[in-house]
Design an enzyme around this catalytic site. Structure first.
Site, PDB file in Angstrom:
ATOM      1  N   GLY A  37       0.794  -1.221   0.000  1.00 37.29           N
ATOM      2  CA  GLY A  37       0.000   0.000   0.000  1.00 37.29           C
ATOM      3  C   GLY A  37       0.826   1.269   0.000  1.00 37.29           C
ATOM      4  O   GLY A  37       0.296   2.368  -0.123  1.00 37.29           O
ATOM      5  N   HIS A  38       2.149   1.123   0.145  1.00 41.62           N
ATOM      6  CA  HIS A  38       3.020   2.314   0.268  1.00 41.62           C
ATOM      7  C   HIS A  38       4.215   2.159  -0.655  1.00 41.62           C
ATOM      8  O   HIS A  38       5.322   1.931  -0.166  1.00 41.62           O
ATOM      9  CB  HIS A  38       3.480   2.471   1.709  1.00 41.62           C
ATOM     10  CG  HIS A  38       3.931   3.847   2.061  1.00 41.62           C
ATOM     11  ND1 HIS A  38       5.212   4.285   1.873  1.00 41.62           N
ATOM     12  CD2 HIS A  38       3.265   4.893   2.589  1.00 41.62           C
ATOM     13  CE1 HIS A  38       5.324   5.528   2.301  1.00 41.62           C
ATOM     14  NE2 HIS A  38       4.152   5.921   2.741  1.00 41.62           N
ATOM     15  N   PHE A  39       4.171   2.265  -1.855  1.00 45.13           N
ATOM     16  CA  PHE A  39       3.067   2.539  -2.759  1.00 45.13           C
ATOM     17  C   PHE A  39       3.077   1.486  -3.834  1.00 45.13           C
ATOM     18  O   PHE A  39       4.152   1.083  -4.269  1.00 45.13           O
ATOM     19  CB  PHE A  39       3.198   3.925  -3.377  1.00 45.13           C
ATOM     20  CG  PHE A  39       3.118   5.047  -2.381  1.00 45.13           C
ATOM     21  CD1 PHE A  39       1.879   5.496  -1.932  1.00 45.13           C
ATOM     22  CD2 PHE A  39       4.270   5.639  -1.890  1.00 45.13           C
ATOM     23  CE1 PHE A  39       1.796   6.541  -1.022  1.00 45.13           C
ATOM     24  CE2 PHE A  39       4.193   6.682  -0.973  1.00 45.13           C
ATOM     25  CZ  PHE A  39       2.958   7.130  -0.529  1.00 45.13           C
ATOM     26  N   LEU A  44       8.059   2.460  -1.058  1.00 44.17           N
ATOM     27  CA  LEU A  44       8.904   3.341  -0.230  1.00 44.17           C
ATOM     28  C   LEU A  44       8.746   2.968   1.238  1.00 44.17           C
ATOM     29  O   LEU A  44       7.642   2.640   1.678  1.00 44.17           O
ATOM     30  CB  LEU A  44       8.468   4.804  -0.368  1.00 44.17           C
ATOM     31  CG  LEU A  44       8.674   5.506  -1.683  1.00 44.17           C
ATOM     32  CD1 LEU A  44       8.030   6.886  -1.631  1.00 44.17           C
ATOM     33  CD2 LEU A  44      10.147   5.632  -1.975  1.00 44.17           C
TER      34      LEU A  44
END
Length: 156
Positions: A37-39, A44
């Site tokens: 989810g990041h990203f 990251l």
């Protein structure tokens, strides 16, 4: 580094009690559910986890300076700055030094570098409490052994 368990430090590189400094390292994992989810498509390391990593390095420094007599608990984050990205598989070096200690609190200055380049820094404040129970102390001593914490720094 085991992100899901908030075990951010892989090894102690250098602990200089007299200089009140520590250097630790961590290898950012290639894959983690956090990166989903990041990203998506551009993973990251989240800034908040960089702060947690600096806090853990500082905590190990304080445990060494306090000879495991008190447990540092993060109380405040001041002027945290993310100065560049940290990616999966990066080897990060974290330095922390004691800025002040007294009245049950300690302040540290911490920095994260990748390949010698500054990626994040912060001033952190900790409250210093007695270990709440034997289980917590035992867990921290086992973790210290796993990451190569100098045995002489544990002995009160």
């Amino acid at each position: 580094m085991q992100l899901e368990y908030f075990q951010m430090i892989d090894r102690i590189v250098d602990l200089k009690v007299d200089d009140k400094k520590i250097v630790v390292e961590a290898q950012v994992p290639k894959e983690s559910t956090i990166f989903e989810g990041h990203f998506p498509g551009y993973p990251l390391m989240p800034g908040v986890l960089l702060i947690e990593t600096m806090a853990q390095a500082s905590g190990w420094l304080l445990l060494g300076l306090l000879k495991f007599e008190r447990m540092p608990i993060l109380a405040a984050v001041k002027e945290a700055k993310v100065r560049g990205s940290v990616f999966p598989e990066d080897l990060i070096s974290i330095e922390a030094s004691l800025a002040h200690e007294g009245s049950g609190y300690a302040m540290t200055e911490a920095k994260i570098r990748v390949g010698g380049k500054l990626r994040a820094n912060s001033t952190l404040t900790f409250t210093l409490i007695p270990f709440p129970n034997a289980d917590m102390r035992g867990h921290m001593e086992a973790m210290a052994k796993r990451i190569g914490f100098p045995h002489q720094a544990i002995i009160p």
